[in-house]
Enzyme design. Structure first.
Site, PDB file in Angstrom:
ATOM      1  N   LYS A 116      38.568  33.601  36.760  1.00 26.48           N
ATOM      2  CA  LYS A 116      39.325  33.851  35.534  1.00 26.48           C
ATOM      3  C   LYS A 116      38.704  33.049  34.407  1.00 26.48           C
ATOM      4  O   LYS A 116      38.086  32.005  34.657  1.00 26.48           O
ATOM      5  CB  LYS A 116      40.780  33.417  35.723  1.00 26.48           C
TER       6      LYS A 116
HETATM    7  N1  GLU Z   1      43.399  40.526  34.150  1.00 28.23           N
HETATM    8  C1  GLU Z   1      43.756  41.458  35.167  1.00 28.23           C
HETATM    9  C2  GLU Z   1      44.433  40.754  36.332  1.00 28.23           C
HETATM   10  O1  GLU Z   1      45.007  39.719  36.164  1.00 28.23           O
HETATM   11  C3  GLU Z   1      42.592  42.343  35.583  1.00 28.23           C
HETATM   12  C4  GLU Z   1      41.418  41.626  36.166  1.00 28.23           C
HETATM   13  C5  GLU Z   1      40.215  42.534  36.380  1.00 28.23           C
HETATM   14  O2  GLU Z   1      40.304  43.736  36.169  1.00 28.23           O
HETATM   15  O3  GLU Z   1      39.187  41.993  36.770  1.00 28.23           O
HETATM   16  O4  GLU Z   1      44.473  41.247  37.424  1.00 28.23           O
END
Ligand code: GLU
Length: 426
Positions: A116
């Site tokens: 993240k």
């Molecule tokens: N931000 C989204 C999540 O928390 C999507 C992450 C992604 O598609 O890599 O799952």
């Protein structure tokens, strides 16, 4: 010297939300058999990158912001997870969000680790040109750890397909060739996938429907309350409505509204698009924060930020099922209260996994430069989500644990089996 040194970069005065993630991992330990031997792996991020993001502001002044990319675990494949632009972003938060991505990707069987990123800014306080400079500088700074086969960012709170277009372009310019697979959630014209924008909200609906089927709470005719009216909550509300549910209460960062006869979601979405908020929407009554958390409903969907379902709110919720559209919305103590009150919780790592699942499809399509139809995407999303739901539900029943713990059991076993088979280097 102790076997594990504590993480010195954690601020003991502000333990959340990482402490919640650790608590969830600890709750799985008794169910992991010999894999619990490897559990410490999940209690510390593999890699933490903190970057300075300096830009020239529109008025000519120089400003510095703090950005992060955390790769929590890479045992099952490259890092995968979004990038958040929000004033409350901290290293601790990004670590927890990266940890939840590890669990989510493994629970769904996607061939990724968990990562993240984030920048601590209020995106609304910047011009478009400033946001572009922040995004490009941040991308360039984290460029040493991302890449189509290393770590693949995507949108999260405060970022969107335009952000991903700038990230893809910046990374591509730096490596000297177009690398569409470096991020997902891109515009269609740049190698984005049909259905990606709606995938998280659609997945929330699929998870809710599967839960409702198993405990006899049909979506059609159900009352639904949604916290958050962005890309997750807004789409989920619409899809629930399309499937015969009644949206009785909504809350965004500025306002809470209710209408026992059901809110016209098309009109509410149009209002929010025009005014940036649900505040002032005529098709419902304004209500207090407290009233919102006590709205009578069958499905309650927290689809905003982490830590929202506190023990106190958990005691007051008047719902049958909580479906977590957000990441980490329920604290472990609140989880226990919901369980005691016999309110079913469908956890984030399952309920909001539709987004990263279609991100996976996007990444596969980019690699093969062959693009699928929206029907194909939605059918594959359905099938992956239903398969994961069934396996997690069965584990919850067999082991007599919550759906969250069941999801963590399946995910942690997969991650730690990979960890064990790969072995430790050196
Ligand atoms: N931000 C989204 C999540 O928390 C999507 C992450 C992604 O598609 O890599 O799952």
């Amino acid at each position: 010297m102790a076997n594990h040194t504590p993480l010195s970069y954690l601020d003991p005065a502000r333990p959340e939300p990482w402490a919640s993630f650790i608590e969830q991992i600890d709750r799985v330990a008794p169910h992991l058999g010999h894999f619990s031997h490897w559990l410490e792996t999940l209690k510390r991020p593999k890699r933490v990158l903190i970057v300075d993001v300096p830009i020239v502001r529109d008025d000519g002044s120089i400003a510095h912001y703090e950005g992060y990319r955390v790769q929590h675990n890479l045992s099952r494949g490259p890092g995968k997870g979004g990038v958040r632009f929000h004033p409350a972003v901290t290293l601790n938060e990004v670590m927890a969000l990266a940890g939840w991505m590890t669990v989510k990707n493994a629970a769904l069987g996607l061939p990724y680790g968990g990562a993240k990123g984030g920048v601590r800014i209020d995106p609304q306080a910047f011009s478009r040109a400033e946001l572009e400079r922040i995004t490009r500088r941040y991308t360039s700074e984290i460029g040493i750890v991302i890449g189509p086969d290393k770590d693949i960012p995507a949108p999260d709170v405060g970022t969107n397909e335009q952000t991903m277009a700038w990230m893809m372009d910046t990374y591509s310019v730096n490596v000297g060739h177009t690398a569409s697979g470096v991020v997902t959630g891109k515009p269609i014209a740049l190698g984005g996938s049909l259905g990606r924008l709606e995938a998280t909200g659609r997945g929330v609906y699929i998870a809710a429907r599967e839960a409702g089927l198993r405990i006899g709470v049909p979506i059609s005719g159900a009352r639904v309350a949604v916290q958050g009216f962005g890309n997750v909550g807004g789409v989920a509300a619409r899809v629930f409505r399309e499937n015969g549910a009644k949206i009785v209460a909504l809350q965004d960062a500025q306002a809470a509204i209710a209408n026992p006869d059901g809110i016209d979601i098309t009109a509410a979405l149009a209002h929010a698009a025009a005014h940036g908020s649900l505040a002032g929407f005529f098709g419902a009554e304004p209500i207090s924060d407290e009233e919102f958390w006590q709205a009578e409903c069958e499905y309650f969907i927290p689809a905003a930020l982490e830590g929202q379902v506190t023990p106190e709110r958990a005691r007051n919720l008047r719902t049958r099922i909580v479906v977590e559209g957000a990441n980490g919305p329920t604290t472990p103590a609140a989880d226990d209260i919901l369980q005691e009150r016999n309110i079913l919780v469908i956890p984030d790592v399952l309920a909001n996994a539709g987004g990263v699942t279609v991100s996976y499809f996007e990444w596969v399509q980019d690699f093969s430069s062959f693009f699928w139809s929206e029907e194909e995407i939605n059918a594959r999303l359905e099938s992956i989500m239903m398969k994961a739901f069934a396996a997690i539900w069965q584990t919850a029943r067999e082991r007599k644990v919550s759906v969250r713990t069941a999801a963590f059991i399946i995910a942690c076993q997969r991650v730690l089996a990979a960890r064990e088979q790969r072995g430790l280097y050196p």
